[in-house]
Scaffold this motif. Sequence first.
Motif, PDB file in Angstrom:
ATOM      1  N   GLU A 179     -24.592 -22.354  -0.442  1.00 55.35           N
ATOM      2  CA  GLU A 179     -25.675 -21.392  -0.680  1.00 55.35           C
ATOM      3  C   GLU A 179     -25.157 -19.964  -0.505  1.00 55.35           C
ATOM      4  N   ILE A 180     -24.319 -19.765   0.508  1.00 50.65           N
ATOM      5  CA  ILE A 180     -23.765 -18.412   0.718  1.00 50.65           C
ATOM      6  C   ILE A 180     -22.807 -18.058  -0.425  1.00 50.65           C
ATOM      7  N   LEU A 181     -22.048 -19.066  -0.854  1.00 54.97           N
ATOM      8  CA  LEU A 181     -21.128 -18.835  -1.993  1.00 54.97           C
ATOM      9  C   LEU A 181     -21.883 -18.373  -3.238  1.00 54.97           C
ATOM     10  N   LYS A 182     -23.124 -18.858  -3.364  1.00 53.04           N
ATOM     11  CA  LYS A 182     -23.929 -18.455  -4.531  1.00 53.04           C
ATOM     12  C   LYS A 182     -24.440 -17.034  -4.408  1.00 53.04           C
ATOM     13  N   GLY A 183     -24.239 -16.431  -3.236  1.00 54.18           N
ATOM     14  CA  GLY A 183     -24.628 -15.037  -3.075  1.00 54.18           C
ATOM     15  C   GLY A 183     -25.917 -14.842  -2.301  1.00 54.18           C
ATOM     16  N   GLU A 191     -32.562 -21.236   4.788  1.00 59.79           N
ATOM     17  CA  GLU A 191     -33.805 -21.895   4.321  1.00 59.79           C
ATOM     18  C   GLU A 191     -33.509 -22.855   3.182  1.00 59.79           C
ATOM     19  N   ASN A 192     -32.696 -22.410   2.234  1.00 56.90           N
ATOM     20  CA  ASN A 192     -32.365 -23.284   1.084  1.00 56.90           C
ATOM     21  C   ASN A 192     -31.635 -24.537   1.556  1.00 56.90           C
ATOM     22  N   MET A 193     -30.721 -24.342   2.500  1.00 64.26           N
ATOM     23  CA  MET A 193     -29.994 -25.497   3.033  1.00 64.26           C
ATOM     24  C   MET A 193     -30.989 -26.481   3.645  1.00 64.26           C
ATOM     25  N   GLN A 194     -31.927 -25.960   4.455  1.00 65.61           N
ATOM     26  CA  GLN A 194     -32.906 -26.856   5.100  1.00 65.61           C
ATOM     27  C   GLN A 194     -33.712 -27.634   4.059  1.00 65.61           C
ATOM     28  N   LEU A 195     -34.183 -26.915   3.021  1.00 65.17           N
ATOM     29  CA  LEU A 195     -34.989 -27.583   1.987  1.00 65.17           C
ATOM     30  C   LEU A 195     -34.183 -28.671   1.296  1.00 65.17           C
ATOM     31  N   LYS A 196     -32.966 -28.313   0.906  1.00 64.69           N
ATOM     32  CA  LYS A 196     -32.139 -29.264   0.150  1.00 64.69           C
ATOM     33  C   LYS A 196     -31.795 -30.479   0.993  1.00 64.69           C
ATOM     34  N   VAL A 197     -31.358 -30.232   2.219  1.00 59.23           N
ATOM     35  CA  VAL A 197     -30.935 -31.359   3.058  1.00 59.23           C
ATOM     36  C   VAL A 197     -32.144 -32.228   3.405  1.00 59.23           C
ATOM     37  N   ASN A 198     -33.299 -31.614   3.687  1.00 56.10           N
ATOM     38  CA  ASN A 198     -34.484 -32.431   4.006  1.00 56.10           C
ATOM     39  C   ASN A 198     -34.938 -33.259   2.799  1.00 56.10           C
ATOM     40  N   GLU A 203     -34.868 -38.821   0.238  1.00 60.00           N
ATOM     41  CA  GLU A 203     -34.493 -39.711  -0.871  1.00 60.00           C
ATOM     42  C   GLU A 203     -33.520 -40.809  -0.440  1.00 60.00           C
ATOM     43  N   ASN A 204     -33.084 -40.745   0.802  1.00 59.59           N
ATOM     44  CA  ASN A 204     -32.083 -41.719   1.245  1.00 59.59           C
ATOM     45  C   ASN A 204     -32.596 -42.492   2.457  1.00 59.59           C
ATOM     46  N   ASP A 205     -31.951 -43.600   2.665  1.00 54.91           N
ATOM     47  CA  ASP A 205     -32.401 -44.484   3.715  1.00 54.91           C
ATOM     48  C   ASP A 205     -31.514 -44.337   4.955  1.00 54.91           C
ATOM     49  N   PHE A 206     -31.424 -43.105   5.459  1.00 52.26           N
ATOM     50  CA  PHE A 206     -30.549 -42.898   6.614  1.00 52.26           C
ATOM     51  C   PHE A 206     -31.230 -43.386   7.897  1.00 52.26           C
ATOM     52  N   ASN A 207     -30.433 -43.655   8.895  1.00 51.24           N
ATOM     53  CA  ASN A 207     -30.950 -44.045  10.207  1.00 51.24           C
ATOM     54  C   ASN A 207     -31.768 -42.877  10.793  1.00 51.24           C
TER      55      ASN A 207
END
Length: 485
Positions: A179-183, A191-198, A203-207
Amino acid sequence: MKTKTVHSVLFGLAVGDALGVPVEFKNRSYFETKPVSDMLEYGTHNQPAGTWSDDSSLAFCLAESLSKGYDLEDIATKFLQWCNAEIWTPYGRVFDIGIATRQAIFQISKGTNPVLCGGFEENDNGNGSLMRILPLAFYLQRETNLNIIYQKAKEVSSITHAHFRSVFACFIYIVYALEILKGQNKNKAYENMQLKVNDFISENDFNTKEVQLFDRILNNRISDLSSDDIHSTGYVLHSLEASFWCFLNSNSYEETVLKAVNLGSDTDTTAAIAGGLAGLLYGFDAIPEKWINQLARKNDILELCDKLESNLIQKSTLIEIQKTDITEITTDVIVNAANTSLLGGGGVDGAIHRKGGKQILEECIAIRNRQGGCDVGQAVITTAGNLPSKYVIHTVGPVWNGDKEEKKKLLEDCYKNSLELALQHNIKTIAFPNISTGIYHFPKDKAAEIAIKTVKEFHRKEEFEKIIFVCFDDENYDLYKALLA
Ligand code: AR6
């Protein structure tokens, strides 16, 4: 993208590391009376000022390997070479190495598959993969698919740290860096990282219990916590939290890394992780010049940065080798080594039809009905059915029956016509198997030379972002590796 981004990251990381080395393991109260404000010498490891540790060594190994493309075995080999003090030590000697990393490198030396070298246990979650993962962001900078970003972070982490917690920490850190690389500024990027990772988690079946451990980072603002709530030990979760906390609560490169060092404990690693991000955000010129000049092997690091920058950033096409099953590949298109009937067969053709399902066969039959199969050297395209790619290009390689120029020309045509057809469909990423080298018995060395030469000399190569040679067997993998080195 800003210029010198690679320099900003590698020097940002190494300077942070070197600031922390002389005071590693000192607890926080020590820094209340003696805060670090400059590069020190000797201390914990008895090294001259500007000496960086295993954090930078392994990050440099990764960067050097990525400058030739993505090759896990090569990354692992470089880690082993470092451990044997053959490459990327500050002064010819390894003075600091984590327990998990040492054990993993022992596995590498025995020839274990790189992704199986790292520890899988809960207590294998030191910060040893997080501290060296950042150069991977350059390789992934055009990647938008979080599955691929996760997969790559997982593979590269697993060479030394394979437990979910280490992998996920690397993933979060890389998503933030991208996200920082994108400027983006540091708060928007967070915030973008939080949204994307959440979203990715949903979408995944993590523990669930494992994912909840990242709650302070993903569902709160880690920067709002007081320093008493931030730990800076060698545990991967602590290091991720501490480095984000320093980065988010500072307004310059210098402030970020000094804050990290003065948290105490694993000073070099917190400062390396935070320093890489701070370098990325504030730029190379924001790193105090006197600190850069003090770094061990400054000129070698500069050369490495130039190499990675020119190979990964300026060139528009990445050519890489992967040793895997082509039906697992997620490029826009995978190429099939088909036969003139287009009705499927053995080898890679069989694997593609089996996994892709009947849709591919139906489309092949429609093409057959239209044009009567596919000539040797020509290529046709279908969608990819159940495969992870979008399309399959079916090309027909020549059957080898003696050293004839005509056969070599036909194999060349397979690669050229596949690339032309891909461009007609606006395809940016393509994966080739080693056409004709199985059932059709084309000598593997000759076929590899033709494949690489044809792709490298293809007149519109620059229009592709990535061209992958998928090698299924060791012999082909070694041949391609040697030819592309
Ligand atoms: N992923 C990647 N590469 C693979 C895979 C896979 N799943 N399976 C095999 N390879 P071949 P050809 C490699 O025999 O020589 C079929 O019957 C394999 O190791 O698939 O062009 C067709 O219908 C080898 O290096 O293709 C044709 O009749 C390479 O793929 C005929 O075989 C090519 O081996 C084509 O023969």
